[in-house]
Scaffold this motif. Sequence first.
Motif, short mmCIF file in Angstrom:
data_model
loop_
_atom_site.label_atom_id
_atom_site.label_comp_id
_atom_site.label_asym_id
_atom_site.label_seq_id
_atom_site.Cartn_x
_atom_site.Cartn_y
_atom_site.Cartn_z
N LEU A 252 0.80 -1.23 0.00
CA LEU A 252 0.00 0.00 0.00
C LEU A 252 0.84 1.28 0.00
O LEU A 252 0.30 2.37 -0.13
CB LEU A 252 -0.92 0.01 1.22
CG LEU A 252 -1.95 -1.12 1.30
CD1 LEU A 252 -2.77 -1.01 2.58
CD2 LEU A 252 -2.86 -1.11 0.08
N GLU A 253 2.15 1.15 0.16
CA GLU A 253 3.00 2.34 0.20
C GLU A 253 2.89 3.12 -1.12
O GLU A 253 2.66 2.54 -2.18
CB GLU A 253 4.47 1.95 0.43
CG GLU A 253 4.72 1.27 1.75
CD GLU A 253 4.29 -0.19 1.79
OE1 GLU A 253 4.10 -0.73 2.90
OE2 GLU A 253 4.12 -0.80 0.70
N LEU A 254 3.09 4.41 -1.03
CA LEU A 254 3.01 5.24 -2.23
C LEU A 254 4.18 4.90 -3.15
O LEU A 254 5.34 4.82 -2.70
CB LEU A 254 3.08 6.72 -1.82
CG LEU A 254 2.54 7.75 -2.80
CD1 LEU A 254 1.03 7.58 -2.97
CD2 LEU A 254 2.85 9.16 -2.31
N PRO A 255 3.95 4.66 -4.43
CA PRO A 255 5.05 4.39 -5.35
C PRO A 255 6.07 5.53 -5.34
O PRO A 255 5.70 6.70 -5.22
CB PRO A 255 4.36 4.28 -6.71
CG PRO A 255 2.95 3.88 -6.39
CD PRO A 255 2.63 4.58 -5.09
N LEU A 256 7.34 5.17 -5.46
CA LEU A 256 8.39 6.18 -5.38
C LEU A 256 8.20 7.28 -6.44
O LEU A 256 8.53 8.44 -6.19
CB LEU A 256 9.77 5.53 -5.53
CG LEU A 256 10.15 4.48 -4.49
CD1 LEU A 256 11.63 4.12 -4.63
CD2 LEU A 256 9.86 4.95 -3.06
N LYS A 257 7.68 6.92 -7.59
CA LYS A 257 7.50 7.92 -8.65
C LYS A 257 6.40 8.93 -8.32
O LYS A 257 6.31 9.98 -8.96
CB LYS A 257 7.19 7.24 -9.97
CG LYS A 257 5.88 6.47 -10.00
CD LYS A 257 5.68 5.77 -11.34
CE LYS A 257 4.36 4.99 -11.36
NZ LYS A 257 4.18 4.27 -12.65
N GLU A 258 5.56 8.61 -7.32
CA GLU A 258 4.48 9.53 -6.94
C GLU A 258 4.84 10.39 -5.73
O GLU A 258 4.02 11.21 -5.29
CB GLU A 258 3.21 8.73 -6.64
CG GLU A 258 2.65 8.02 -7.86
CD GLU A 258 1.36 7.26 -7.56
OE1 GLU A 258 0.70 7.60 -6.56
OE2 GLU A 258 1.04 6.32 -8.33
N LEU A 259 6.03 10.22 -5.20
CA LEU A 259 6.47 11.02 -4.05
C LEU A 259 6.83 12.44 -4.51
O LEU A 259 7.05 12.69 -5.71
CB LEU A 259 7.70 10.38 -3.40
CG LEU A 259 7.48 9.02 -2.73
CD1 LEU A 259 8.82 8.46 -2.26
CD2 LEU A 259 6.52 9.15 -1.57
N PRO A 260 6.90 13.38 -3.58
CA PRO A 260 7.46 14.69 -3.94
C PRO A 260 8.86 14.51 -4.53
O PRO A 260 9.50 13.48 -4.31
CB PRO A 260 7.52 15.42 -2.58
CG PRO A 260 6.50 14.73 -1.73
CD PRO A 260 6.50 13.30 -2.16
N PRO A 261 9.35 15.48 -5.27
CA PRO A 261 10.67 15.32 -5.91
C PRO A 261 11.74 14.90 -4.91
O PRO A 261 11.79 15.40 -3.79
CB PRO A 261 10.95 16.73 -6.46
CG PRO A 261 9.58 17.31 -6.69
CD PRO A 261 8.72 16.77 -5.58
N TRP A 262 12.58 13.95 -5.31
CA TRP A 262 13.64 13.47 -4.43
C TRP A 262 14.86 13.11 -5.26
O TRP A 262 14.78 12.90 -6.47
CB TRP A 262 13.17 12.27 -3.61
CG TRP A 262 12.69 11.08 -4.38
CD1 TRP A 262 11.42 10.86 -4.86
CD2 TRP A 262 13.46 9.94 -4.79
NE1 TRP A 262 11.34 9.66 -5.53
CE2 TRP A 262 12.58 9.07 -5.49
CE3 TRP A 262 14.78 9.56 -4.62
CZ2 TRP A 262 13.01 7.85 -6.04
CZ3 TRP A 262 15.21 8.34 -5.15
CH2 TRP A 262 14.33 7.51 -5.85
N GLU A 263 16.00 13.04 -4.55
CA GLU A 263 17.26 12.70 -5.20
C GLU A 263 17.87 11.50 -4.49
O GLU A 263 17.88 11.43 -3.26
CB GLU A 263 18.23 13.88 -5.13
CG GLU A 263 17.74 15.14 -5.83
CD GLU A 263 18.67 16.32 -5.58
OE1 GLU A 263 19.86 16.07 -5.28
OE2 GLU A 263 18.20 17.47 -5.65
N GLU A 264 18.38 10.57 -5.28
CA GLU A 264 18.98 9.37 -4.71
C GLU A 264 20.10 9.70 -3.72
O GLU A 264 20.24 9.07 -2.68
CB GLU A 264 19.53 8.47 -5.83
CG GLU A 264 20.11 7.15 -5.36
CD GLU A 264 19.08 6.21 -4.75
OE1 GLU A 264 19.47 5.40 -3.88
OE2 GLU A 264 17.89 6.29 -5.12
#
Length: 396
Positions: A252-264
């Motif tokens: 159920l976690e939010l897919p990483l692509k749908e998160l606010p902008p982030w950097e590895e």
Amino acid sequence: MTITFIPLSLPATADAPKLARFGREVRGADPGNLNPEQFIEIRQALYEHDVLLFRDVTITPEQQYALTKFFDPESQTYGHGQNKTESNQKSILHPDLKTIPRVPQVQVIGNGTVYNHEGLAQAKLKHPSHATFHKTQISPKDEANGVTRFYRWHIDAALYDLSPPRVTTLYGVTVPRGSPQVCRYDDDTGDELPVPLGTTAFVSGKTMFDILPPELKSLAVRTKVKYAPHPYVWMAPARALPTGLGIESEGLELPLKELPPWEEARRKILPVLWKNPGTGQLHFQVHPCGAIELFVDALPEGAKREGALFPDGAHVTDLKEVRDLLYRMQRPAISPNLVYPHDWHEKDLVLFHNRGVLHSVVGALSEDQVRVFHQCNLAASDDPAGPSVEDVHNWA
């Protein structure tokens, strides 16, 4: 005046020998006006005992910020950032944090609506409830009879971009009184813990490591945890285990692509064990809800391989396996006999070693039970140190 450190009153449920060094009440010092020598003494006591309590003290938000900053003079930003996750409506922390305008490093948390408080014309506070976060819920009948749960075992930390705070200070401004509750684990163990209303529960990360069997000590000393980017947004749609110690693996976690902008490059990879700067001891410090991967080093040359987990090392990416391994290592330390549930009174100031303990909000409050606390922690100027080469050889 000489500072004295008095052992905390432990509940009857506590294993007193195992908690003999845990927690002290501080007398003979004004936490809002410490001189440098007193602070050094207080700091060392915190590293040795993990939780310090000052009873019946008056401390302003400015003084609380200054006290918190003493532990890391280079720090200045609230532990989740100055715009915190409050600004992101999807974050699981969004309802919990209200900022004092003139001292943005200090948050107001609690329950009920308060007016004209420290520059806030009106603040609607909400005591976190398991009903909004756990997969299963206590029945209304049981809740009416005083049954409750741990909300979420955690470390105060953004776990993305910012380094985990060294210390959290928590000040009770308004503390409602009420009947004790029973914290139920609901994990088929039958474990229960009597708790004061609205307690904050603490467990020692040192004890969490100390009580592990050898094969899990070996795993812990060789492992690092990678956290999800924006973990409180990532975890928000998911639901927690009934112990509050991690999340159900249901996808159920939010897919990483749908998160606010982030950097590895800004994601946090931290050791499972954090080295106490005052004692040199190792504390098991993992926020189980935000963990997403594990990196396990191979056994050092000459180490016993029989019975060892991942003797050749591993990169564990299956989220359920990650969570199951962490739960196996962390669950013994939240057993009722190892939990210190603090009985809050107005004007209590608690300092806790955020790199040495896990803690949880507990209990349920009605809307008319107004509770106001000031909380301060600061994103650290460095990441916590992990085990030394010698530690790895000793425990692996």
